[in-house]
Motif scaffolding. Structure first.
Motif, mmCIF file in Angstrom:
data_model
loop_
_atom_site.group_PDB
_atom_site.id
_atom_site.type_symbol
_atom_site.label_atom_id
_atom_site.label_comp_id
_atom_site.label_asym_id
_atom_site.label_seq_id
_atom_site.Cartn_x
_atom_site.Cartn_y
_atom_site.Cartn_z
ATOM 1 N N UNK A 258 -7.910 44.443 22.895
ATOM 2 C CA UNK A 258 -7.380 44.831 24.206
ATOM 3 C C UNK A 258 -8.389 44.506 25.296
ATOM 4 N N UNK A 259 -9.650 44.881 25.084
ATOM 5 C CA UNK A 259 -10.690 44.617 26.078
ATOM 6 C C UNK A 259 -10.844 43.112 26.304
ATOM 7 N N UNK A 260 -10.784 42.329 25.245
ATOM 8 C CA UNK A 260 -10.901 40.877 25.366
ATOM 9 C C UNK A 260 -9.764 40.305 26.198
ATOM 10 N N UNK A 261 -8.545 40.808 25.973
ATOM 11 C CA UNK A 261 -7.401 40.346 26.756
ATOM 12 C C UNK A 261 -7.574 40.690 28.223
ATOM 13 N N UNK A 262 -8.084 41.885 28.503
ATOM 14 C CA UNK A 262 -8.328 42.280 29.892
ATOM 15 C C UNK A 262 -9.360 41.357 30.550
ATOM 16 N N UNK A 263 -10.424 41.051 29.829
ATOM 17 C CA UNK A 263 -11.465 40.171 30.360
ATOM 18 C C UNK A 263 -10.944 38.755 30.570
ATOM 19 N N UNK A 264 -10.119 38.275 29.646
ATOM 20 C CA UNK A 264 -9.567 36.924 29.770
ATOM 21 C C UNK A 264 -8.660 36.809 30.988
ATOM 22 N N UNK A 265 -7.866 37.854 31.239
ATOM 23 C CA UNK A 265 -6.995 37.834 32.407
ATOM 24 C C UNK A 265 -7.794 37.930 33.701
ATOM 25 N N UNK A 266 -8.934 38.587 33.654
ATOM 26 C CA UNK A 266 -9.752 38.753 34.853
ATOM 27 C C UNK A 266 -10.621 37.539 35.127
ATOM 28 N N UNK A 267 -11.204 36.959 34.060
ATOM 29 C CA UNK A 267 -12.163 35.866 34.254
ATOM 30 C C UNK A 267 -11.661 34.513 33.768
ATOM 31 N N UNK A 268 -10.507 34.476 33.121
ATOM 32 C CA UNK A 268 -9.958 33.204 32.687
ATOM 33 C C UNK A 268 -10.141 32.913 31.212
ATOM 34 N N UNK A 269 -11.169 33.473 30.577
ATOM 35 C CA UNK A 269 -11.431 33.246 29.169
ATOM 36 C C UNK A 269 -12.337 34.348 28.649
ATOM 37 N N UNK A 270 -12.188 34.701 27.387
ATOM 38 C CA UNK A 270 -13.048 35.690 26.733
ATOM 39 C C UNK A 270 -12.820 35.567 25.231
ATOM 40 N N UNK A 271 -13.746 36.120 24.451
ATOM 41 C CA UNK A 271 -13.625 36.032 22.994
ATOM 42 C C UNK A 271 -14.091 37.325 22.356
#
Length: 290
Positions: A258-271
């Motif tokens: 969930x946290x990764x998805x939030x970060x990806x939506x905010x910054x464009x990419x996350x893992x």
């Protein structure tokens, strides 16, 4: 070890928090093919469908009016519903339910430890890791539980000096403090998430109550270590399925996703340094996937 329902649910959940004023369902969720009615109901749990255009400033994804409208139109055609199913979806998408989803996700993000500011990081995308991803585990077990810890260690230590095949002059991740970290197990509202999801499952399965109960009971029985021996055998962990450490690390992995998805939506990419298992189905686990 995250089940198929968790992967879809966290994507739908995160879209509501990241774009609370938008009524677009996240395109990557809606455009997935071969979703069964159960999976479609999960997507509808926290997403609404009015088209919107996102600001193209910063790293947040940007879509033009035309592309968004066409995307929503295609999605509505693909997931056309019967009048009774539409009624259930509308009933679920009340402001109070949407507000609950937003609040619980906001609490998760607030309770998480923030890592290195992506605007100051030239070397890697935001990475999510919790030291609880790897738990106490029998050394002879066929599932390599320590691989998550080893992955983190490798990112922190691998250079051309430590590994002959590496061409890195410095470790990709310089400090453990650079990782984004989901909350500890006791601070993750997993029961509330299940309650929100189960309400929609029950509403979407009015004609098949037995199936709804089967879908909604598996996760809770796993959390309470009440799965049958046959279910544990199919998952692959057998007697280890009842370890409280396994329950905790599984919930941590869901929160990390969930946290990764939030970060990806905010910054464009996350893992996320854990996840990716994909053998579970709505009513049970399989292949080391819960």
């Amino acid at each position: 070890m995250v089940s198929s329902f968790s992967k879809l649910a966290v994507a739908a959940l995160t879209s509501v928090l990241s774009y609370p004023s938008s009524t677009q369902v996240h395109r990557s969720v809606l455009q997935r093919r071969n979703l069964n009615p159960y999976q479609r109901s999960l997507v509808r749990c926290f997403c609404v469908r009015k088209a919107a255009t996102f600001d193209n400033t910063g790293a947040r994804p940007s879509f033009g009016k035309k592309s968004v409208s066409s995307s929503v139109t295609r999605s509505q055609q693909k997931f056309s519903t019967s009048p009774s199913e539409s009624h259930s979806a509308v009933r679920w998408r009340s402001k109070s339910q949407q507000s609950r989803a937003q609040q619980t996700l906001a609490k998760l993000f607030t309770a998480s430890k923030l890592g290195l500011d992506p605007s100051l990081n030239r070397f890697h995308a935001p990475l999510v890791y919790h030291d609880g991803y790897s738990c106490a585990w029998p050394e002879t077990h066929t599932f390599p539980m320590q691989k998550f810890e080893r992955t983190s260690h490798a990112l922190l230590t691998t250079t051309s000096k430590t590994v002959a095949t590496s061409n890195l002059p410095r470790p990709l991740v310089r400090s453990e403090e650079d990782y984004f970290r989901p909350p500890d197990f006791s601070n993750i509202p997993i029961e509330e998430w299940l309650d929100l999801l189960n309400r929609e499952i029950e509403a979407a399965s009015e004609e098949n109550d037995s199936q709804a109960k089967e879908y909604s009971s598996f996760a809770r029985r796993f959390l309470r270590r009440q799965l049958t021996r046959e279910e544990a055998r199919i998952i692959g962990f057998r007697e280890e399925t009842y370890r409280p450490e396994l329950v905790e690390r599984t919930v941590l992995e869901v929160a990390g996703t969930v946290l990764t998805a939030q970060l990806a939506l905010k910054y464009g990419i996350a893992a996320n340094l854990a996840g990716g298992t994909h053998h579970a189905h709505p009513a049970g686990g399989a292949g080391y996937t819960i």
